[in-house]
Design a protein around this motif. Structure first.
Motif, PDB file in Angstrom:
ATOM      1  N   VAL A 255       0.832  -1.207   0.000  1.00 14.78           N
ATOM      2  CA  VAL A 255       0.000   0.000   0.000  1.00 14.78           C
ATOM      3  C   VAL A 255       0.861   1.250   0.000  1.00 14.78           C
ATOM      4  O   VAL A 255       0.685   2.162  -0.807  1.00 14.78           O
ATOM      5  CB  VAL A 255      -0.950   0.005   1.215  1.00 14.78           C
ATOM      6  N   GLY A 256       1.818   1.330   0.951  1.00 13.39           N
ATOM      7  CA  GLY A 256       2.664   2.517   1.035  1.00 13.39           C
ATOM      8  C   GLY A 256       3.665   2.404   2.158  1.00 13.39           C
ATOM      9  O   GLY A 256       3.662   1.440   2.937  1.00 13.39           O
ATOM     10  N   LEU A 257       4.558   3.408   2.243  1.00  9.32           N
ATOM     11  CA  LEU A 257       5.621   3.429   3.241  1.00  9.32           C
ATOM     12  C   LEU A 257       5.290   4.380   4.379  1.00  9.32           C
ATOM     13  O   LEU A 257       4.728   5.461   4.158  1.00  9.32           O
ATOM     14  CB  LEU A 257       6.944   3.864   2.600  1.00  9.32           C
ATOM     15  N   THR A 258       5.645   3.985   5.615  1.00  6.66           N
ATOM     16  CA  THR A 258       5.472   4.853   6.770  1.00  6.66           C
ATOM     17  C   THR A 258       6.773   5.619   7.009  1.00  6.66           C
ATOM     18  O   THR A 258       7.822   5.268   6.463  1.00  6.66           O
ATOM     19  CB  THR A 258       5.123   4.047   8.033  1.00  6.66           C
ATOM     20  N   ALA A 259       6.695   6.645   7.848  1.00  7.20           N
ATOM     21  CA  ALA A 259       7.872   7.471   8.111  1.00  7.20           C
ATOM     22  C   ALA A 259       8.973   6.708   8.828  1.00  7.20           C
ATOM     23  O   ALA A 259      10.149   7.068   8.726  1.00  7.20           O
ATOM     24  CB  ALA A 259       7.462   8.695   8.930  1.00  7.20           C
ATOM     25  N   ASN A 260       8.613   5.629   9.558  1.00  7.71           N
ATOM     26  CA  ASN A 260       9.629   4.870  10.301  1.00  7.71           C
ATOM     27  C   ASN A 260      10.031   3.578   9.590  1.00  7.71           C
ATOM     28  O   ASN A 260      10.379   2.582  10.211  1.00  7.71           O
ATOM     29  CB  ASN A 260       9.157   4.577  11.727  1.00  7.71           C
ATOM     30  N   ASP A 261       9.975   3.585   8.250  1.00  6.56           N
ATOM     31  CA  ASP A 261      10.492   2.505   7.399  1.00  6.56           C
ATOM     32  C   ASP A 261       9.753   1.182   7.557  1.00  6.56           C
ATOM     33  O   ASP A 261      10.369   0.122   7.633  1.00  6.56           O
ATOM     34  CB  ASP A 261      11.992   2.293   7.641  1.00  6.56           C
ATOM     35  N   TYR A 262       8.442   1.254   7.610  1.00  2.00           N
ATOM     36  CA  TYR A 262       7.606   0.057   7.505  1.00  2.00           C
ATOM     37  C   TYR A 262       6.804   0.175   6.214  1.00  2.00           C
ATOM     38  O   TYR A 262       6.527   1.288   5.750  1.00  2.00           O
ATOM     39  CB  TYR A 262       6.644  -0.072   8.683  1.00  2.00           C
ATOM     40  N   VAL A 263       6.439  -0.954   5.647  1.00  3.90           N
ATOM     41  CA  VAL A 263       5.579  -0.940   4.477  1.00  3.90           C
ATOM     42  C   VAL A 263       4.209  -1.475   4.891  1.00  3.90           C
ATOM     43  O   VAL A 263       4.115  -2.500   5.566  1.00  3.90           O
ATOM     44  CB  VAL A 263       6.170  -1.773   3.313  1.00  3.90           C
ATOM     45  N   GLU A 264       3.179  -0.729   4.542  1.00  2.00           N
ATOM     46  CA  GLU A 264       1.810  -1.163   4.831  1.00  2.00           C
ATOM     47  C   GLU A 264       1.366  -2.103   3.725  1.00  2.00           C
ATOM     48  O   GLU A 264       1.509  -1.792   2.541  1.00  2.00           O
ATOM     49  CB  GLU A 264       0.886   0.041   4.916  1.00  2.00           C
ATOM     50  N   VAL A 265       0.839  -3.270   4.121  1.00  2.00           N
ATOM     51  CA  VAL A 265       0.420  -4.280   3.143  1.00  2.00           C
ATOM     52  C   VAL A 265      -1.026  -4.673   3.400  1.00  2.00           C
ATOM     53  O   VAL A 265      -1.522  -4.591   4.523  1.00  2.00           O
ATOM     54  CB  VAL A 265       1.325  -5.535   3.212  1.00  2.00           C
ATOM     55  N   LYS A 266      -1.702  -5.087   2.335  1.00  6.12           N
ATOM     56  CA  LYS A 266      -3.067  -5.573   2.478  1.00  6.12           C
ATOM     57  C   LYS A 266      -3.044  -7.028   2.933  1.00  6.12           C
ATOM     58  O   LYS A 266      -2.244  -7.823   2.442  1.00  6.12           O
ATOM     59  CB  LYS A 266      -3.816  -5.452   1.150  1.00  6.12           C
TER      60      LYS A 266
END
Length: 370
Positions: A200-211
């Motif tokens: 889905v996208g990247l967070t500011a603390n270097d995690y990737v949001e996934v479905k």
């Protein structure tokens, strides 16, 4: 006989049967006799009344002493046995983790989408069981629809610094998926290598949001790295251990590297040197050296990180350990020994852990040469 009328007090004639003044009959009994006859009757009536009152008092006392507690206990038992209605569901606030559909009933089947709940927007209501009998839904407090709870969270979703537009990526290793972009949050699941993931996208603390497969989202650490790997195009590898061919695309890359190495060698060879000794030393400095080219490409769930042209061999490097690479190539029909060696008529071929300088480019490599 009385000398005076008992009714009006007038004097009575001797032997008169009625009073000459008021006409009242004259009693033969004397007032004293009447007075003597009346007290026993009054006393008997009061005794009767007193007896009845006493009996009533005894009954009341017996009830309160012996029966009241039992009756009260029975009443309490009956009240306790009555079903207690469940407390009314308290409205709670949830946030949309992704854009969520608002439906006219608590079901994805046969329902109509009334609107959308944008990512991060809050909604309040009570949680109910869906019409399928298994899923949970939020019945909106305003009575204007239902939202599947799987797309909601009690915690507001983080802002995304970069959108990845639902890019598909095949996991190159086992990965932990967290409920929030924080390893202290709940571990939702652990996806295996080779699993297709929607980014889905990247967070500011270097995690990737996934479905998540069943709806909702999760978070995987190392988001920037994953985003880079996902941006790389798939690459085809068709390895032939008898010719050291890696397939048309990689063979072309190796040819380009070889041409560059030969060009560098020729340039050094044609350079003016103060002596032949200096020339030999310069040419020796590049002979036997490996030339690496970094890549970010995907192959069957593996991440191809680099290729290298060595003095008499070639290598393809992977981000995954040798055991995982062997597993994938075996699934493609390649015969591989327990030690990672690949049968060849005249050449050496094997899959193993990257060593020496190659260790900076990947965890493992597929190498072939003399």
């Amino acid at each position: 006989m009385s000398k005076f009328c008992l009714q009006c007090g007038a004097a009575l004639n001797a032997g008169a049967r009625f009073c000459g003044e008021c006409g009242a009959p004259v009693s033969a009994a004397s007032p004293k006799a009447k007075a003597a006859n009346h007290p026993p009757a009054k006393k008997s009536n009061w005794m009767l009344i007193g007896g009845v009152a006493g009996a009533i008092a005894l009954v009341i006392a017996y009830y309160f002493i012996f029966l009241h507690d039992d009756a009260s206990s029975g009443l309490e038992d009956r009240v306790a046995d009555q079903p207690v209605e469940a407390e009314a569901a308290v409205a709670k606030v949830y946030y949309a983790m992704l854009e969520a559909n608002i439906r006219d009933k608590a079901s994805t089947q046969g329902s109509t989408v009334l609107g959308k709940l944008p990512r991060g927007e809050s909604a309040s209501g009570k949680v109910i069981l869906g019409e399928d009998g298994t899923s949970d839904w939020l019945e909106l407090a305003d009575g204007k629809g239902f939202v599947a709870l799987v797309n909601l969270s009690e915690i507001q979703p983080p802002e995304l610094s970069k959108m990845l537009d639902d890019k598909k990526w095949t996991a190159n290793e086992a990965l932990d998926v967290w409920a929030q972009p924080d390893p202290a949050s709940t571990l939702i699941e652990r996806v295996a290598a080779g699993t297709s993931i929607t980014l889905v996208g990247l967070t500011a603390n270097d995690y990737v949001e996934v479905k998540l497969p069943k709806g909702g989202v999760g978070y995987i650490a190392g988001g920037e790295r994953i985003a880079k790997l996902a941006s790389g195009k798939p690459i085809a590898i068709a390895f032939n251990a008898n010719t050291c061919s890696f397939g048309p695309e990689l063979d072309a890359m190796f040819a380009t590297i070889g041409n560059r190495v030969r060009a560098n060698y020729k340039a050094l060879e044609n350079k003016e040197y103060p002596s032949e000794e200096a020339r030999s030393k310069a040419l020796a400095s590049i002979e036997g050296r490996s030339t690496f080219q970094k890549l970010e490409r995907n192959f069957e769930g593996l991440t191809v990180t680099a290729i290298a042209q060595h003095y008499e061999s070639q290598s393809v490097y992977f981000a995954e350990p040798a055991s995982r690479v062997i597993e994938v190539f075996r699934s493609k029909g390649l015969r591989i020994g327990r030690d990672g060696s690949i049968p060849s008529s005249d050449l050496f071929a094997a899959i193993g852990s990257a060593a020496g300088e190659g260790g900076r480019y990947g965890k493992s490599d597929l190498s072939c040469g003399v």
